[in-house]
Enzyme design. Structure first.
Site, PDB file in Angstrom:
ATOM      1  N   GLU A 174     -11.133   6.763  -1.518  1.00 12.14           N
ATOM      2  CA  GLU A 174     -11.882   6.279  -2.672  1.00 12.14           C
ATOM      3  C   GLU A 174     -13.173   7.061  -2.936  1.00 12.14           C
ATOM      4  O   GLU A 174     -14.270   6.487  -2.901  1.00 12.14           O
ATOM      5  CB  GLU A 174     -12.202   4.785  -2.503  1.00 12.14           C
ATOM      6  CG  GLU A 174     -10.965   3.930  -2.306  1.00 12.14           C
ATOM      7  CD  GLU A 174     -11.269   2.424  -2.236  1.00 12.14           C
ATOM      8  OE1 GLU A 174     -12.448   2.057  -2.303  1.00 12.14           O
ATOM      9  OE2 GLU A 174     -10.319   1.642  -2.124  1.00 12.14           O
ATOM     10  N   GLU A 181      -3.648   0.796   0.111  1.00 12.76           N
ATOM     11  CA  GLU A 181      -4.400  -0.458   0.240  1.00 12.76           C
ATOM     12  C   GLU A 181      -3.971  -1.408  -0.861  1.00 12.76           C
ATOM     13  O   GLU A 181      -3.888  -1.018  -2.037  1.00 12.76           O
ATOM     14  CB  GLU A 181      -5.916  -0.253   0.074  1.00 12.76           C
ATOM     15  CG  GLU A 181      -6.587   0.383   1.254  1.00 12.76           C
ATOM     16  CD  GLU A 181      -8.103   0.491   1.081  1.00 12.76           C
ATOM     17  OE1 GLU A 181      -8.702  -0.332   0.344  1.00 12.76           O
ATOM     18  OE2 GLU A 181      -8.671   1.412   1.673  1.00 12.76           O
ATOM     19  N   ARG A 235      -2.948   2.766   9.204  1.00 11.58           N
ATOM     20  CA  ARG A 235      -3.887   3.690   8.562  1.00 11.58           C
ATOM     21  C   ARG A 235      -5.291   3.341   9.039  1.00 11.58           C
ATOM     22  O   ARG A 235      -5.733   2.202   8.859  1.00 11.58           O
ATOM     23  CB  ARG A 235      -3.776   3.556   7.036  1.00 11.58           C
ATOM     24  CG  ARG A 235      -4.793   4.371   6.315  1.00 11.58           C
ATOM     25  CD  ARG A 235      -4.648   4.297   4.793  1.00 11.58           C
ATOM     26  NE  ARG A 235      -5.794   4.974   4.248  1.00 11.58           N
ATOM     27  CZ  ARG A 235      -6.689   4.436   3.425  1.00 11.58           C
ATOM     28  NH1 ARG A 235      -6.533   3.206   2.980  1.00 11.58           N
ATOM     29  NH2 ARG A 235      -7.734   5.125   3.027  1.00 11.58           N
ATOM     30  N   HIS A 252     -14.065   7.740   5.333  1.00 11.77           N
ATOM     31  CA  HIS A 252     -14.110   6.447   4.624  1.00 11.77           C
ATOM     32  C   HIS A 252     -15.588   6.024   4.584  1.00 11.77           C
ATOM     33  O   HIS A 252     -15.979   5.019   5.165  1.00 11.77           O
ATOM     34  CB  HIS A 252     -13.219   5.434   5.354  1.00 11.77           C
ATOM     35  CG  HIS A 252     -12.869   4.203   4.569  1.00 11.77           C
ATOM     36  ND1 HIS A 252     -11.574   3.811   4.340  1.00 11.77           N
ATOM     37  CD2 HIS A 252     -13.636   3.263   3.976  1.00 11.77           C
ATOM     38  CE1 HIS A 252     -11.556   2.672   3.644  1.00 11.77           C
ATOM     39  NE2 HIS A 252     -12.807   2.322   3.408  1.00 11.77           N
ATOM     40  N   ASN A 282      -4.765   2.998  -3.918  1.00  8.55           N
ATOM     41  CA  ASN A 282      -5.365   1.697  -3.593  1.00  8.55           C
ATOM     42  C   ASN A 282      -5.415   0.875  -4.865  1.00  8.55           C
ATOM     43  O   ASN A 282      -5.969   1.319  -5.878  1.00  8.55           O
ATOM     44  CB  ASN A 282      -6.783   1.864  -3.044  1.00  8.55           C
ATOM     45  CG  ASN A 282      -6.791   2.472  -1.649  1.00  8.55           C
ATOM     46  OD1 ASN A 282      -5.732   2.740  -1.072  1.00  8.55           O
ATOM     47  ND2 ASN A 282      -7.970   2.664  -1.104  1.00  8.55           N
ATOM     48  N   TYR A 320      -6.138  -3.136  -6.366  1.00 10.70           N
ATOM     49  CA  TYR A 320      -6.533  -4.532  -6.184  1.00 10.70           C
ATOM     50  C   TYR A 320      -6.482  -5.325  -7.481  1.00 10.70           C
ATOM     51  O   TYR A 320      -6.079  -6.462  -7.517  1.00 10.70           O
ATOM     52  CB  TYR A 320      -7.960  -4.618  -5.609  1.00 10.70           C
ATOM     53  CG  TYR A 320      -8.034  -4.130  -4.181  1.00 10.70           C
ATOM     54  CD1 TYR A 320      -7.817  -4.997  -3.124  1.00 10.70           C
ATOM     55  CD2 TYR A 320      -8.289  -2.788  -3.897  1.00 10.70           C
ATOM     56  CE1 TYR A 320      -7.861  -4.563  -1.807  1.00 10.70           C
ATOM     57  CE2 TYR A 320      -8.324  -2.338  -2.578  1.00 10.70           C
ATOM     58  CZ  TYR A 320      -8.108  -3.230  -1.549  1.00 10.70           C
ATOM     59  OH  TYR A 320      -8.134  -2.789  -0.253  1.00 10.70           O
TER      60      TYR A 320
HETATM   61  O1  IFM Z   1     -12.903  -3.032   2.154  1.00  8.50           O
HETATM   62  C1  IFM Z   1     -12.634  -2.148   1.110  1.00  8.50           C
HETATM   63  C2  IFM Z   1     -12.211  -0.809   1.663  1.00  8.50           C
HETATM   64  O2  IFM Z   1     -13.180  -0.268   2.495  1.00  8.50           O
HETATM   65  C3  IFM Z   1     -11.954   0.161   0.536  1.00  8.50           C
HETATM   66  N1  IFM Z   1     -11.084  -0.389  -0.471  1.00  8.50           N
HETATM   67  C4  IFM Z   1     -11.354  -1.725  -0.940  1.00  8.50           C
HETATM   68  C5  IFM Z   1     -11.532  -2.675   0.218  1.00  8.50           C
HETATM   69  C6  IFM Z   1     -11.816  -4.095  -0.287  1.00  8.50           C
HETATM   70  O3  IFM Z   1     -12.996  -4.130  -1.011  1.00  8.50           O
END
Ligand code: IFM
Length: 448
Positions: free
Chosen positions: A167, A353, A78, A122, A293, A295
């Site tokens: 995002e 992500e 990606r 992005h 995404n 985290y």
């Molecule tokens: O690096 C970023 C990415 O550009 C977008 N999502 C989160 C990642 C980590 O912060």
């Protein structure tokens, strides 16, 4: 005993990157400036004054990088296209050399047996469009659709998977609301306006992409922070609901339900006059997939002193954290995937992500041992597998990220890569996590 948990046949294993974070060549071959090219030059905005001018020099080293991906056995990659590389002024004549770069990259990937997943945006808006107010100006949505047509005109014969935006929440709020990202503006009204135009541009671009390639698989990637109340009290639960609306549903529901979440009170006011008749129908296009995404999570409590949502964020003491100071909470990924499936019945989900920064360093033997990253990825893959077992149509998983790269305001101080980059000479060294991930891919399984 360790048990191997096998993923469905054809499960898409990948990594993700973005143009500004890896390409470099910021002013080469006719590329125009982006808002990030300008923002990184403002004093004090980026750690150590780092810029993405050179980044990982992927623009020149993409062949080596694709060879690395092939050696890891990746099934998919990606990446994002830099809008100002393709259209230096954001609109008008295309830059043939910019398009040539993505053409070569796509061919190199296909030649290596790697499926391209192309993200159109992005965060690197052409500066020329920011000079006309960027995403706060409705015209930008239409320029984005024209840009999508240019990229699709060149690549739709070989690229099947298209992601309109990455995002948009971050773009709107960090870029226009809180001033932490380019273009560095601090205005809630502008942030909400930008959010609507980003969504509108998504809808317009989906139409263009389908028009160019009937077989295209089109989606959008949103960042999610599942929200948990600090206590089961009705006040905290209501706060969690509001935080969820702001953080997760604001972009999701227009796209998959066709309306903004009704419970967002004050956030609706700036939409007056911005949302025009027909907009919501345009935004509500059929999606082939949703990019997720993930985290970390948020834990919140009711706090009347925090405006306008009266949501206070709670730091969970004693939990493990990454170098970004983000809590490691793998179960959040399971909860999120199950909830997206249960509440919205989206045809397919991809984790586009997931990953973590840790303070990696080059060992004396020239290797990089990153057991924390392996543990992070493994834990999240176990939760992904659990979600599959629960019936979630999860089709693939992309590690963020292939290479250590420019982590926005943190510059090069946060290393998220499976591959270590020595920024003094651009040497790439796969970390232990890269070798581990290659084994997962080869086995199509992760062991418990
Ligand atoms: O690096 C970023 C990415 O550009 C977008 N999502 C989160 C990642 C980590 O912060």
């Amino acid at each position: 005993m360790n048990q191997d948990l096998t993923f469905p046949e054809g499960f898409v294993w990948g990594t993700a990157t973005s143009a500004y974070q890896i390409e470099g060549a910021w002013d080469k071959d006719g590329k125009g400036l982006s808002i990030w090219d300008q923002f990184v030059r403002l004093p004090g905005r980026i750690a150590h004054g780092h810029t993405g001018d050179a980044a990982c020099d992927h623009y020149h080293r993409y062949r080596e990088d694709v060879a690395l991906m092939k050696a890891l056995g990746l099934k998919a990659y990606r990446f994002s296209v830099s809008w100002p590389r393709v259209l230096p002024n954001g609109r008008g004549p295309a830059n043939p050399l910019g398009l040539d770069f993505y053409d070569r990259l796509v061919d190199e990937l296909l030649h290596a047996g790697i499926e391209p997943f192309l993200t159109l945006y992005h965060w690197d808006l052409p500066l020329a469009l920011q000079e006309r107010e960027g995403w706060a100006n409705r015209d930008t949505a239409y320029f984005f659709a024209d840009y999508a047509a240019v990229v699709a005109g060149r690549l739709a014969d070989r690229v099947t998977f298209w992601i309109t935006h990455n995002e948009p929440w971050v773009m709107s709020w960090l870029g226009y609301g809180w001033g932490e990202h380019a273009p560095g503006l601090r205005d809630m009204r502008l942030a909400v306006t930008a959010s609507h135009h980003l969504l509108l541009s998504h809808g317009l671009a989906v139409q263009v992409l389908r028009d160019r390639n009937r077989d295209a698989q089109v989606g959008i990637t949103l960042d999610f922070n599942p929200v948990y109340p600090q206590t089961p009290s009705p006040e905290d639960q209501a706060a969690a609901q509001r935080a969820d609306g702001f953080r997760n549903r604001w972009f999701l529901e227009p796209v998959v339900v066709g309306s903004y979440p009704p419970d967002m009170g004050a956030l609706h006011a700036p939409l007056d006059g911005v949302v025009r008749p027909g907009d919501m129908a345009l935004i509500f296009q059929k999606l082939d997939f949703l990019g997720v995404n993930y985290y970390t999570r948020s834990v919140v409590r009711h706090d009347p002193t925090e405006n306008p949502l009266q949501v206070g964020h709670v730091r969970v003491e004693g939990s493990e954290r990454t170098a970004m100071d983000w809590e490691i909470f793998p179960q959040g990924l399971y909860d999120l995937l199950v909830r997206l499936h249960r509440d919205y019945r989206i045809p397919a989900l991809y984790v586009t992500e997931n990953g973590a920064a840790f303070p990696d360093s080059l060992g004396s033997g020239g290797t990089i041992n990153d057991p924390q990253r392996i543990a992070y990825l493994k834990a999240h893959l176990l939760q992904s597998h659990r979600a599959l077992q629960a019936g979630v149509p999860l089709r693939g998983y992309f590690v963020w990220t292939l290479l250590d790269n420019f982590e926005w305001t943190h510059g090069y101080t946060k290393r998220f890569g499976l591959v270590y980059v020595d920024f003094t000479n651009q040497r790439r060294i796969p970390k232990a996590s890269a070798h581990w991930y290659a084994k997962v891919i080869a086995a199509n399984a992760v062991s418990e």
